[in-house]
Structure formats: structure tokens, C-alpha cells
Design a protein around this motif. Sequence first.
Motif, PDB file in Angstrom:
ATOM      1  N   PHE A  32      -9.270  -9.763  -1.579  1.00  0.00           N
ATOM      2  CA  PHE A  32      -8.018  -9.321  -0.975  1.00  0.00           C
ATOM      3  C   PHE A  32      -6.858 -10.181  -1.456  1.00  0.00           C
ATOM      4  O   PHE A  32      -5.794  -9.671  -1.829  1.00  0.00           O
ATOM      5  CB  PHE A  32      -8.116  -9.382   0.548  1.00  0.00           C
TER       6      PHE A  32
ATOM      7  N   LYS B 122      -3.162   1.550   6.340  1.00  0.00           N
ATOM      8  CA  LYS B 122      -4.053   0.857   5.408  1.00  0.00           C
ATOM      9  C   LYS B 122      -3.735  -0.632   5.370  1.00  0.00           C
ATOM     10  O   LYS B 122      -4.637  -1.465   5.298  1.00  0.00           O
ATOM     11  CB  LYS B 122      -3.921   1.454   4.007  1.00  0.00           C
ATOM     12  N   LEU B 123      -2.454  -0.961   5.407  1.00  0.00           N
ATOM     13  CA  LEU B 123      -2.060  -2.358   5.387  1.00  0.00           C
ATOM     14  C   LEU B 123      -2.581  -3.095   6.613  1.00  0.00           C
ATOM     15  O   LEU B 123      -3.178  -4.175   6.499  1.00  0.00           O
ATOM     16  CB  LEU B 123      -0.544  -2.468   5.324  1.00  0.00           C
TER      17      LEU B 123
ATOM     18  N   TYR C  76     -14.770 -10.841   0.446  1.00  0.00           N
ATOM     19  CA  TYR C  76     -13.679  -9.941   0.833  1.00  0.00           C
ATOM     20  C   TYR C  76     -12.351 -10.683   0.850  1.00  0.00           C
ATOM     21  O   TYR C  76     -11.340 -10.184   0.323  1.00  0.00           O
ATOM     22  CB  TYR C  76     -13.941  -9.336   2.210  1.00  0.00           C
ATOM     23  N   SER C  77     -12.334 -11.877   1.430  1.00  0.00           N
ATOM     24  CA  SER C  77     -11.091 -12.645   1.539  1.00  0.00           C
ATOM     25  C   SER C  77     -10.539 -12.983   0.162  1.00  0.00           C
ATOM     26  O   SER C  77      -9.335 -12.818  -0.095  1.00  0.00           O
ATOM     27  CB  SER C  77     -11.331 -13.934   2.332  1.00  0.00           C
TER      28      SER C  77
ATOM     29  N   PHE D 152      -8.976  -6.866   8.729  1.00  0.00           N
ATOM     30  CA  PHE D 152     -10.260  -7.293   8.160  1.00  0.00           C
ATOM     31  C   PHE D 152     -10.170  -8.700   7.588  1.00  0.00           C
ATOM     32  O   PHE D 152     -11.128  -9.473   7.671  1.00  0.00           O
ATOM     33  CB  PHE D 152     -10.719  -6.308   7.081  1.00  0.00           C
ATOM     34  N   LEU D 153      -9.012  -9.037   6.998  1.00  0.00           N
ATOM     35  CA  LEU D 153      -8.839 -10.381   6.451  1.00  0.00           C
ATOM     36  C   LEU D 153      -8.902 -11.426   7.559  1.00  0.00           C
ATOM     37  O   LEU D 153      -9.575 -12.453   7.417  1.00  0.00           O
ATOM     38  CB  LEU D 153      -7.507 -10.480   5.708  1.00  0.00           C
TER      39      LEU D 153
ATOM     40  N   SER E 213      -6.373  -3.569   6.436  1.00  0.00           N
ATOM     41  CA  SER E 213      -6.758  -4.599   5.471  1.00  0.00           C
ATOM     42  C   SER E 213      -6.469  -5.994   6.003  1.00  0.00           C
ATOM     43  O   SER E 213      -7.295  -6.902   5.884  1.00  0.00           O
ATOM     44  CB  SER E 213      -6.013  -4.392   4.151  1.00  0.00           C
ATOM     45  N   LEU E 214      -5.295  -6.170   6.599  1.00  0.00           N
ATOM     46  CA  LEU E 214      -4.947  -7.472   7.159  1.00  0.00           C
ATOM     47  C   LEU E 214      -5.848  -7.814   8.342  1.00  0.00           C
ATOM     48  O   LEU E 214      -6.229  -8.982   8.526  1.00  0.00           O
ATOM     49  CB  LEU E 214      -3.477  -7.480   7.593  1.00  0.00           C
TER      50      LEU E 214
ATOM     51  N   TYR F 115     -11.754  -1.120  -6.707  1.00  0.00           N
ATOM     52  CA  TYR F 115     -10.291  -1.210  -6.774  1.00  0.00           C
ATOM     53  C   TYR F 115      -9.766  -0.543  -8.045  1.00  0.00           C
ATOM     54  O   TYR F 115      -8.786   0.213  -8.006  1.00  0.00           O
ATOM     55  CB  TYR F 115      -9.883  -2.681  -6.720  1.00  0.00           C
TER      56      TYR F 115
ATOM     57  N   TYR G  90       0.826  -1.206   0.000  1.00  0.00           N
ATOM     58  CA  TYR G  90       0.000   0.000   0.000  1.00  0.00           C
ATOM     59  C   TYR G  90       0.863   1.260   0.000  1.00  0.00           C
ATOM     60  O   TYR G  90       0.583   2.223   0.682  1.00  0.00           O
ATOM     61  CB  TYR G  90      -0.927   0.012   1.209  1.00  0.00           C
TER      62      TYR G  90
END
Length: 221
Positions: free
Chosen positions: A208, A16-17, A204-205, A23-24, A20-21, A155, A10
Amino acid sequence: MKIQFLKDFYSNSSAKLLISLLFLVIAFFVLAVITDEMVLEKENNIDFVIFKFFNTHIVRNSLTGFMYAITQFSSATFIKIVYPFLIVVLLLFKLYRKALFTFVAGVGGLLLIYGMKMFFARPRPPYPLLYKEETFSFPSGHATFGFIFYGTLAYFIWLTDLPKVWKYIAMVFLIALSLTIGFSRVYLRVHYPSDVVGGFCLGYSWLFLMIFAFRKWYPID
């Protein structure tokens, strides 16, 4: 090496990283819990509590038509037309890597949905509001593929040179649309709430992981 790549993922934006991780990890955890407790163990009391809440406080004749219209934005008919159209447009503009990303994310997502539906073979909820679905229930294909499709559009928009304010507006709109599609599936009682939440987590997964893989081995920006 891996840590450095994650930082570059990112553009060295650690916030942000990490988000995102995070949320994953949450998505994987929630999907695992739903699969184990609600699908395999058939502990669906929460699903029926939510259905009862919908019937009491949300379902209205004036809203049903709108929910039916919204759900069509991730229907099989809609996807069969719009998804290939998007790929063709990308190819016409010689955006070959984006076209490949769209194809792999879409086909892979469909295979995941179909494989999980056939493996878990969860029956649909009883007493649908308007119509009966014949396929299995978990995960929600509308929720999963809607998140993949509209997430892909978000995206691609983020990779453009548009002002950030317009990027955020577009991303919020597309994500809100995908969430509303999932909401409509519960409203119409063609999916259990856990099917929809599981579909969001799966979508989402998968998206991503696709973004991660392409940025590492076949960058499209």
C-alpha cells in the motif's frame, strides 16, 4: 493539499480510499499486537490452539501434497526466478516505471523480512509436518513476499484496459493464491499462524505504501 491528493489517489472514489486506509490501520494494529503479545511476550497459546485444530480437522495425507505444491509459489527458488523475469519483461516492453516499482517493492520487502527475522529471532514451530526450516520464523517470508508479489501483479492488471469483470476475477484469484500460500505454511507447520498473519499485514502495508508513494511522486499509470 494532502486531502485533495488522497481524493485523487483512487480517482475521487472515497469508498475505495476509506476501505484501503481502514485496512492499512487494521494491518498496522494487528502487526503491532502480534509483535508485542506473541513474539516478544511469547504468548503463543492461540498459535498452538490453531495447530491443534489443523491436526484434528484439516491435515490429511491426501491434502499434504497439494499444500506442499502451493507453498512453492512463494519459495525462495521460485521468487529468484520469477521476480527478475517479471522485471526483465517489463523492461523489454519499455514499462520502466512499472519495472522500477517492481524492483523497489520487491527489494524493500525482502529487506523488511530479513531485518525483522534477524531482530526478533523467533524460533520455528516444533514438529514440522514434512521438513524443517533453518531460518527464523517471524514474519513469514512466504506470506509477506507472496502478498507483495501477487499484489503487485493484481495492481498492474487493475491498471490495464481489461473489462472490470476480468480485473476482479484476476485480483480475486491472485489474492486467494497469496492467502492459500500463507495457509499452507501453517498447514505444514513451518510457521506459527501469527507469523503468517503478521506477514500478510506487513506485505499489505508495504505494498500500500509503495503504491501510495509511486502514485504521488512517480505515477506508473
